[in-house]
Scaffold this motif. Structure first.
Motif, PDB file in Angstrom:
ATOM      1  N   HIS A   2      56.670  32.024  -1.059  1.00  0.00           N
ATOM      2  CA  HIS A   2      55.261  32.259  -0.722  1.00  0.00           C
ATOM      3  C   HIS A   2      55.022  31.794   0.710  1.00  0.00           C
ATOM      4  CE1 HIS A   2      54.372  33.137  -4.891  1.00  0.00           C
ATOM      5  NE2 HIS A   2      55.049  32.052  -5.222  1.00  0.00           N
ATOM      6  N   ASN A   3      54.422  32.648   1.495  1.00  0.00           N
ATOM      7  CA  ASN A   3      54.189  32.335   2.901  1.00  0.00           C
ATOM      8  C   ASN A   3      52.802  32.754   3.338  1.00  0.00           C
ATOM      9  OD1 ASN A   3      56.859  31.434   3.979  1.00  0.00           O
ATOM     10  ND2 ASN A   3      57.468  33.421   3.164  1.00  0.00           N
ATOM     11  N   ILE A  63      52.909  44.755  11.359  1.00  0.00           N
ATOM     12  CA  ILE A  63      52.874  45.482  10.083  1.00  0.00           C
ATOM     13  C   ILE A  63      54.266  45.979   9.720  1.00  0.00           C
ATOM     14  CG2 ILE A  63      52.054  47.612   8.992  1.00  0.00           C
ATOM     15  CD1 ILE A  63      49.365  47.089  10.392  1.00  0.00           C
ATOM     16  N   LYS A  64      54.985  46.509  10.684  1.00  0.00           N
ATOM     17  CA  LYS A  64      56.338  47.021  10.417  1.00  0.00           C
ATOM     18  C   LYS A  64      57.261  45.929   9.880  1.00  0.00           C
ATOM     19  CE  LYS A  64      56.274  51.094  13.214  1.00  0.00           C
ATOM     20  NZ  LYS A  64      56.268  51.637  14.531  1.00  0.00           N
ATOM     21  N   ARG A  65      57.051  44.694  10.319  1.00  0.00           N
ATOM     22  CA  ARG A  65      57.877  43.575   9.819  1.00  0.00           C
ATOM     23  C   ARG A  65      57.650  43.320   8.339  1.00  0.00           C
ATOM     24  NH1 ARG A  65      60.286  39.892  13.657  1.00  0.00           N
ATOM     25  NH2 ARG A  65      60.560  38.615  11.811  1.00  0.00           N
ATOM     26  N   PHE A  66      56.509  43.734   7.814  1.00  0.00           N
ATOM     27  CA  PHE A  66      56.158  43.437   6.433  1.00  0.00           C
ATOM     28  C   PHE A  66      56.143  44.662   5.522  1.00  0.00           C
ATOM     29  CE2 PHE A  66      54.440  39.934   8.914  1.00  0.00           C
ATOM     30  CZ  PHE A  66      54.925  38.855   8.196  1.00  0.00           C
ATOM     31  N   GLU A  67      56.492  45.822   6.037  1.00  0.00           N
ATOM     32  CA  GLU A  67      56.412  47.066   5.261  1.00  0.00           C
ATOM     33  C   GLU A  67      57.219  47.048   3.967  1.00  0.00           C
ATOM     34  OE1 GLU A  67      55.477  50.826   8.133  1.00  0.00           O
ATOM     35  OE2 GLU A  67      57.533  50.055   8.138  1.00  0.00           O
ATOM     36  N   ARG A  69      58.106  44.391   2.221  1.00  0.00           N
ATOM     37  CA  ARG A  69      57.895  43.172   1.453  1.00  0.00           C
ATOM     38  C   ARG A  69      56.627  43.272   0.606  1.00  0.00           C
ATOM     39  NH1 ARG A  69      58.867  38.434   5.676  1.00  0.00           N
ATOM     40  NH2 ARG A  69      59.314  37.258   3.803  1.00  0.00           N
ATOM     41  N   ASP A  70      56.468  42.314  -0.289  1.00  0.00           N
ATOM     42  CA  ASP A  70      55.257  42.197  -1.102  1.00  0.00           C
ATOM     43  C   ASP A  70      54.255  41.440  -0.232  1.00  0.00           C
ATOM     44  OD1 ASP A  70      53.459  42.094  -3.177  1.00  0.00           O
ATOM     45  OD2 ASP A  70      54.580  40.651  -4.364  1.00  0.00           O
ATOM     46  N   ARG A 118      53.368  48.872   0.234  1.00  0.00           N
ATOM     47  CA  ARG A 118      53.490  49.644  -1.017  1.00  0.00           C
ATOM     48  C   ARG A 118      53.877  48.731  -2.166  1.00  0.00           C
ATOM     49  NH1 ARG A 118      55.603  55.648   0.277  1.00  0.00           N
ATOM     50  NH2 ARG A 118      54.418  55.866   2.183  1.00  0.00           N
ATOM     51  N   LYS A 119      54.771  47.797  -1.881  1.00  0.00           N
ATOM     52  CA  LYS A 119      55.214  46.866  -2.923  1.00  0.00           C
ATOM     53  C   LYS A 119      54.041  46.012  -3.408  1.00  0.00           C
ATOM     54  CE  LYS A 119      59.395  45.087  -2.771  1.00  0.00           C
ATOM     55  NZ  LYS A 119      60.552  44.249  -2.427  1.00  0.00           N
TER      56      LYS A 119
END
Length: 191
Positions: A2-3, A63-67, A69-70, A118-119
């Motif tokens: 969790h972050n 945003i691309k760094r997190f695409e 991931r949940d 999406r996740k």
């Protein structure tokens, strides 16, 4: 597992020409049909637009760094800036001026959005549904901690449901006081 990651961006504050790399310049004074502005003012306007474009590219990279991931990304600037818009021949912020509808719109009416991977949408469909329902609700950034507590699943006696913009209990009528003096809701700001 969790972050909470907070990015504080350089943004579009005055002096705009220092807010983007020189090799990322796209706009120039000649790109504008603004006979009301002098050459130096057109340069300021172009630098402002370049700073906005560069800031947007940084947000896109985040945003691309997190695409995959949940993840949830929240974007909210601390304030707006005026840059030769409308009837006012000015750029920057009017820190000590009376708050009018025009000034409130230019300097306080800022973007606020929530992006979900999406996740995240698949694993938290109720939260995503609440985000979509809340998209037109009036908001003020002083309530942001309550949204973050909710999204983080953090239980604390300091959490207030009526300040969480995603909650059905959210107080849409709450006064939004600017500079401890003016209720934004009563200014009649036109968007």
């Amino acid at each position: 597992e969790h972050n909470l990651i907070i990015f504080h961006l350089k943004g579009q504050h005055v002096d705009y020409r220092t807010r983007f790399p020189k090799d990322r310049r796209r706009f120039n004074p000649d790109d504008y049909d603004r006979p009301d502005l002098k050459k130096k003012e057109l340069r300021v306007l172009a630098d402002y637009d370049n700073a906005v474009l560069y800031n947007d590219s940084i947000v896109d990279a985040i945003i691309k760094r997190f695409e995959k991931r949940d993840a949830v990304v929240i974007y909210v600037p601390d304030h707006g800036e005026e840059c030769y818009g409308g009837d006012v021949h000015f750029y920057g912020r009017m820190h000590s001026t009376e708050i009018t509808a025009r000034l409130a719109h230019e300097e306080f009416d800022i973007p606020f959005w929530i992006w979900c991977s999406r996740k995240y949408r698949a694993s938290h469909p109720d939260v995503f549904r609440n985000i979509r329902k809340a998209r037109k609700r009036p908001y003020m950034t002083d309530a942001l901690p309550h949204l973050l507590l909710y999204l983080g699943g953090i239980d604390t006696p300091y959490y207030r449901e009526k300040l969480n913009v995603l909650s059905p209990e959210y107080d849409k009528e709450r006064p939004r006081i600017l500079k401890n003096q003016t209720d934004y809701n009563k200014l009649g700001v036109q968007k």
